[in-house]
Design a protein around this motif. Structure first.
Motif, mmCIF file in Angstrom:
data_model
loop_
_atom_site.group_PDB
_atom_site.id
_atom_site.type_symbol
_atom_site.label_atom_id
_atom_site.label_comp_id
_atom_site.label_asym_id
_atom_site.label_seq_id
_atom_site.Cartn_x
_atom_site.Cartn_y
_atom_site.Cartn_z
ATOM 1 N N ILE A 1 -34.543 -36.016 5.678
ATOM 2 C CA ILE A 1 -33.483 -36.344 6.638
ATOM 3 C C ILE A 1 -32.286 -36.941 5.904
ATOM 4 N N TYR A 2 -31.088 -36.481 6.285
ATOM 5 C CA TYR A 2 -29.842 -36.974 5.713
ATOM 6 C C TYR A 2 -28.923 -37.442 6.830
ATOM 7 N N GLU A 3 -28.072 -38.407 6.503
ATOM 8 C CA GLU A 3 -27.052 -38.855 7.443
ATOM 9 C C GLU A 3 -25.716 -38.336 6.935
ATOM 10 N N ALA A 4 -24.977 -37.666 7.812
ATOM 11 C CA ALA A 4 -23.697 -37.083 7.421
ATOM 12 C C ALA A 4 -22.626 -37.459 8.430
ATOM 13 N N GLY A 5 -21.414 -37.640 7.932
ATOM 14 C CA GLY A 5 -20.273 -37.835 8.806
ATOM 15 C C GLY A 5 -19.783 -36.485 9.286
ATOM 16 N N ILE A 6 -18.942 -36.478 10.323
ATOM 17 C CA ILE A 6 -18.415 -35.224 10.861
ATOM 18 C C ILE A 6 -16.893 -35.321 10.906
ATOM 19 N N ALA A 7 -16.221 -34.260 10.460
ATOM 20 C CA ALA A 7 -14.763 -34.195 10.552
ATOM 21 C C ALA A 7 -14.405 -33.725 11.962
ATOM 22 N N LEU A 8 -13.816 -34.614 12.760
ATOM 23 C CA LEU A 8 -13.492 -34.323 14.153
ATOM 24 C C LEU A 8 -11.999 -34.499 14.415
ATOM 25 N N VAL A 9 -11.529 -33.903 15.505
ATOM 26 C CA VAL A 9 -10.158 -34.145 15.965
ATOM 27 C C VAL A 9 -10.221 -35.155 17.108
ATOM 28 N N GLY A 10 -9.085 -35.707 17.487
ATOM 29 C CA GLY A 10 -9.021 -36.810 18.445
ATOM 30 C C GLY A 10 -9.679 -36.567 19.778
ATOM 31 N N THR A 11 -9.432 -35.405 20.381
ATOM 32 C CA THR A 11 -10.012 -35.163 21.703
ATOM 33 C C THR A 11 -11.519 -34.984 21.632
ATOM 34 N N GLU A 12 -12.037 -34.531 20.484
ATOM 35 C CA GLU A 12 -13.491 -34.420 20.324
ATOM 36 C C GLU A 12 -14.133 -35.801 20.339
ATOM 37 N N VAL A 13 -13.513 -36.745 19.683
ATOM 38 C CA VAL A 13 -14.044 -38.108 19.640
ATOM 39 C C VAL A 13 -14.076 -38.697 21.043
ATOM 40 N N LYS A 14 -13.007 -38.469 21.802
ATOM 41 C CA LYS A 14 -12.962 -38.997 23.174
ATOM 42 C C LYS A 14 -14.039 -38.361 24.044
ATOM 43 N N SER A 15 -14.260 -37.072 23.871
ATOM 44 C CA SER A 15 -15.298 -36.390 24.625
ATOM 45 C C SER A 15 -16.688 -36.899 24.220
ATOM 46 N N LEU A 16 -16.889 -37.165 22.925
ATOM 47 C CA LEU A 16 -18.169 -37.710 22.456
ATOM 48 C C LEU A 16 -18.414 -39.102 23.021
ATOM 49 N N ARG A 17 -17.380 -39.904 23.094
ATOM 50 C CA ARG A 17 -17.534 -41.257 23.632
ATOM 51 C C ARG A 17 -17.981 -41.233 25.088
ATOM 52 N N HIS A 18 -17.663 -40.142 25.800
ATOM 53 C CA HIS A 18 -18.146 -39.970 27.174
ATOM 54 C C HIS A 18 -19.567 -39.432 27.207
ATOM 55 N N GLY A 19 -20.141 -39.145 26.024
ATOM 56 C CA GLY A 19 -21.523 -38.675 25.938
ATOM 57 C C GLY A 19 -21.695 -37.214 26.279
ATOM 58 N N ARG A 20 -20.621 -36.446 26.152
ATOM 59 C CA ARG A 20 -20.691 -35.035 26.531
ATOM 60 C C ARG A 20 -20.806 -34.171 25.276
ATOM 61 N N VAL A 21 -22.039 -33.780 24.938
ATOM 62 C CA VAL A 21 -22.265 -32.933 23.766
ATOM 63 C C VAL A 21 -23.620 -32.247 23.921
ATOM 64 N N SER A 22 -23.749 -31.055 23.318
ATOM 65 C CA SER A 22 -25.010 -30.324 23.351
ATOM 66 C C SER A 22 -25.387 -29.880 21.944
ATOM 67 N N LEU A 23 -26.563 -30.313 21.491
ATOM 68 C CA LEU A 23 -27.076 -29.939 20.170
ATOM 69 C C LEU A 23 -28.053 -28.766 20.245
ATOM 70 N N ALA A 24 -28.204 -28.158 21.407
ATOM 71 C CA ALA A 24 -29.247 -27.161 21.632
ATOM 72 C C ALA A 24 -29.196 -25.997 20.639
ATOM 73 N N ASP A 25 -28.042 -25.420 20.398
ATOM 74 C CA ASP A 25 -27.931 -24.238 19.537
ATOM 75 C C ASP A 25 -27.335 -24.563 18.178
ATOM 76 N N ALA A 26 -27.236 -25.822 17.838
ATOM 77 C CA ALA A 26 -26.540 -26.220 16.613
ATOM 78 C C ALA A 26 -27.401 -26.033 15.372
ATOM 79 N N TYR A 27 -26.737 -25.696 14.277
ATOM 80 C CA TYR A 27 -27.371 -25.595 12.962
ATOM 81 C C TYR A 27 -26.298 -25.809 11.909
ATOM 82 N N ALA A 28 -26.711 -26.086 10.692
ATOM 83 C CA ALA A 28 -25.767 -26.288 9.596
ATOM 84 C C ALA A 28 -25.913 -25.158 8.595
#
Length: 160
Positions: free
Chosen positions: A25-52
């Protein structure tokens, strides 16, 4: 405004632990834009189909769905855009070597804020076969039954 302290989980990918055998397991930061951060702060995100994935010596997060910010303007972000992950050079080199080794993939386990910064918990994982999943379920059920029996014994009830 006071700086945010501690860790606050936004989303977790519970299915990943069922579908994959977690090796590291690794901890990584994410490069985000401003509106993404605001949306994340509202708890609106889906990791269901995500991969790196690895591209040109860098690691990118794909398939992460961050809905558009409701109060955003024309500067709103694209919901499923590719996001760069921020890791140390040695960690990136290690992950590139392991994924090219074969049979291993990078799966996000959780997304959270740590001291005000958005972070992703990234796992180096190997896909489980159907029989491995059945064995894990059987093992978990057996452990649960053992705990129940020990609880009944501790309370002085009959074991039958």
């Amino acid at each position: 405004m006071a700086k945010e302290r501690g860790q606050r989980v936004i989303a977790s990918n519970r299915k990943a632990r069922h579908d994959y055998e977690i090796l590291d397991i690794y901890e990584a930061g994410i490069a985000l834009v401003g509106t993404e951060v605001k949306s994340l702060r509202h708890g609106r995100v889906s990791l269901a189909d995500a991969y790196a994935s690895v591209d040109d010596g860098e690691i990118f997060l794909r398939g992460l769905h961050v809905p558009e910010y409701t109060h955003g303007s024309w500067t709103n972000h694209e919901p499923r855009r590719v996001r760069k992950l921020l890791l140390h050079r040695k960690e990136i080199a290690r992950l590139i070597g392991k994924t090219h080794e074969g049979g291993l993939t990078l799966v996000p386990l959780s997304l959270y804020f740590k001291d005000g910064y958005a972070k992703v918990e990234l796992a180096l994982a190997r896909g489980k076969k159907a029989h491995d999943k059945r064995q894990a379920i059987a093992k978990r059920d057996a452990q649960r039954e053992i705990q129940r029996a020990m609880g009944r014994f501790a309370k002085g009830r009959d074991l039958a």
